[in-house]
Design an enzyme around this catalytic site. Sequence first.
Site, PDB file in Angstrom:
ATOM      1  N   SER A 130     -10.054  15.372  -3.099  1.00 31.53           N
ATOM      2  CA  SER A 130      -8.757  14.792  -3.441  1.00 31.53           C
ATOM      3  C   SER A 130      -8.192  15.439  -4.700  1.00 31.53           C
ATOM      4  O   SER A 130      -8.933  15.811  -5.599  1.00 31.53           O
ATOM      5  CB  SER A 130      -8.884  13.276  -3.661  1.00 31.53           C
ATOM      6  OG  SER A 130      -7.618  12.725  -3.952  1.00 31.53           O
ATOM      7  N   LYS A 187     -13.422   8.689   0.925  1.00 36.76           N
ATOM      8  CA  LYS A 187     -12.153   9.425   0.826  1.00 36.76           C
ATOM      9  C   LYS A 187     -11.062   8.721   1.628  1.00 36.76           C
ATOM     10  O   LYS A 187      -9.897   8.638   1.201  1.00 36.76           O
ATOM     11  CB  LYS A 187     -12.336  10.861   1.326  1.00 36.76           C
ATOM     12  CG  LYS A 187     -11.048  11.702   1.403  1.00 36.76           C
ATOM     13  CD  LYS A 187     -10.351  11.810   0.057  1.00 36.76           C
ATOM     14  CE  LYS A 187      -9.350  12.958  -0.004  1.00 36.76           C
ATOM     15  NZ  LYS A 187      -8.285  12.928   0.995  1.00 36.76           N
ATOM     16  N   HIS A 190      -9.933   5.844  -0.365  1.00 35.54           N
ATOM     17  CA  HIS A 190      -9.097   6.391  -1.435  1.00 35.54           C
ATOM     18  C   HIS A 190      -7.674   6.603  -0.938  1.00 35.54           C
ATOM     19  O   HIS A 190      -6.697   6.208  -1.586  1.00 35.54           O
ATOM     20  CB  HIS A 190      -9.686   7.716  -1.929  1.00 35.54           C
ATOM     21  CG  HIS A 190      -8.729   8.557  -2.738  1.00 35.54           C
ATOM     22  ND1 HIS A 190      -7.729   9.313  -2.148  1.00 35.54           N
ATOM     23  CD2 HIS A 190      -8.599   8.752  -4.070  1.00 35.54           C
ATOM     24  CE1 HIS A 190      -7.040   9.936  -3.084  1.00 35.54           C
ATOM     25  NE2 HIS A 190      -7.538   9.606  -4.260  1.00 35.54           N
ATOM     26  N   ASN A 191      -7.539   7.236   0.229  1.00 37.43           N
ATOM     27  CA  ASN A 191      -6.204   7.530   0.749  1.00 37.43           C
ATOM     28  C   ASN A 191      -5.458   6.254   1.122  1.00 37.43           C
ATOM     29  O   ASN A 191      -4.242   6.165   0.945  1.00 37.43           O
ATOM     30  CB  ASN A 191      -6.316   8.443   1.970  1.00 37.43           C
ATOM     31  CG  ASN A 191      -6.656   9.876   1.591  1.00 37.43           C
ATOM     32  OD1 ASN A 191      -7.020  10.152   0.456  1.00 37.43           O
ATOM     33  ND2 ASN A 191      -6.558  10.782   2.534  1.00 37.43           N
ATOM     34  N   GLU A 194      -4.244   4.778  -1.986  1.00 44.63           N
ATOM     35  CA  GLU A 194      -3.109   5.615  -2.400  1.00 44.63           C
ATOM     36  C   GLU A 194      -1.826   5.169  -1.704  1.00 44.63           C
ATOM     37  O   GLU A 194      -0.764   5.066  -2.324  1.00 44.63           O
ATOM     38  CB  GLU A 194      -3.419   7.069  -2.075  1.00 44.63           C
ATOM     39  CG  GLU A 194      -2.315   8.062  -2.367  1.00 44.63           C
ATOM     40  CD  GLU A 194      -2.677   9.454  -1.873  1.00 44.63           C
ATOM     41  OE1 GLU A 194      -1.823  10.088  -1.221  1.00 44.63           O
ATOM     42  OE2 GLU A 194      -3.815   9.905  -2.129  1.00 44.63           O
TER      43      GLU A 194
END
Length: 484
Positions: A130, A187, A190-191, A194
């Site tokens: 990232s 991940k 995380h996205n 986001e």
Amino acid sequence: MSDLADFGLMGLAVMGENLALNIESRGYRVAVYNRTTEKVDEFLGGRAKGKNFIGCHTLEDLVANLETPRKVMMMIKAGPAVDAVIEQLIPLMEPGDVIIDGGNTHFDDTERRTKSVEDSGLLYIGTGVSGGEEGALKGPSLMPGGSKEGWPLVEPIFKAIAAKVGPNEDIPCCEWVGPRGAGHYVKMVHNGIEYGDMQLICEAYYMLSEALGLTNEELYDVFARWNESELQSYLIEITRDIFSVKDDEGDGYLVDKILDVAGAKGTGKWMSQHALDLGTPSTLVTAAVYARAISAMKDARVRASKTLRGPEAGDETVRLGDRKQFVEAVRQALYASKICSYAQGYVQMQLAAKEYDWDLNYGDIALLWRGGCIIRAQFLDRIKEAFDSEPNLANLLLHPYFTEAIHKAQRSWRQVVNTATNLGLPVPAFSTALAYFDSYRRQRLPANLLQAQRDYFGAHTFQRTDKPGVYHAEWLDRRKPPKS
């Protein structure tokens, strides 16, 4: 000294190029390959000229130019292409060599591929990367998972190239996450977070510009101040900057000339979909995904705006009162909603860890996101402290720091949501976050009626509050007869 390379990288799009340059800048020799071989030659004659690279025109050439145990990282489009490359690499490599997938891969694929590659005698690492193009070049956040035996082989390189945080900027935003698909799962979360962060910031902007009528210059000042508060983050910082950019093709500011249609690559949707599979209410990411979806319905919205009416804004705008107070209320609403978003993300990771037998360190995960990545923020230090002090924390909302913060913000949060409702301004993420908080804190919800309905029409049974067991009622026989 060997003429062989320390590391191999396949895929020279911008992310791959930047990552290769980052690795080489840390003192490693890198062999590079791209399916379109002209790209290799362009890279060596351009950005890589004079640097410590080996250009390769075939996969066989790439593998042959690597020190053992070999380490080959794929920076290619997720999906069938990754499987095809793995099939080509396996017969070229030897037991103990490592294949690394640095793409935006679905964690289920990494679960499957890890087992398959290990069965062939090789090691496999699926790592979330990232930070975008700049992060890849200067220091990304890395979230590796897969074959644990492969971690010591790539750890020095990964930690060398990762973003650094801490008082001395010497703590790498990279640590082993867990087996098989754990790295790509983290991940994915995380996205998803986001997505939520970006939607929440957009709703704060919407309230300040539509309800208060702040100019771009005023918005710049507001976000600059917010970036010096608990909200300090990369996304707040770039939002501040966006409000300062003038349109170079005419008068005014560029942000006001951008069509209100948001794109998406699907990783937020993955988190939402898997939340449904796990039965966990990750409502913020889902609201953010749907917000992008309805933004894409631009033509339909334009038509609807000519027919459908909402409240008149004028009177409510006057009732807002002190502008400074309302700006602070929006800041508090943004912070409280952000806490709920991260709380949901961590609960989802905890449930996934149980489902897939991953031993995740949640404090370390917060540290991985502290630098290099899109959601990097001061706020993450608090999350690390929370899980370091209580590794089995059931929900961030229950940690004293976050409990106090959300209690402090609650009145302002409700004011902002109420004002948005009265003005007819959609704030789906703010509203969803508040509904999650109110649902989580309530000892009793109306699901008793819902379960009665399910038992009435489908004999789905129910439990009672006054004694254990599972029950079914003959609702038709026991109901009050309807009036004839």
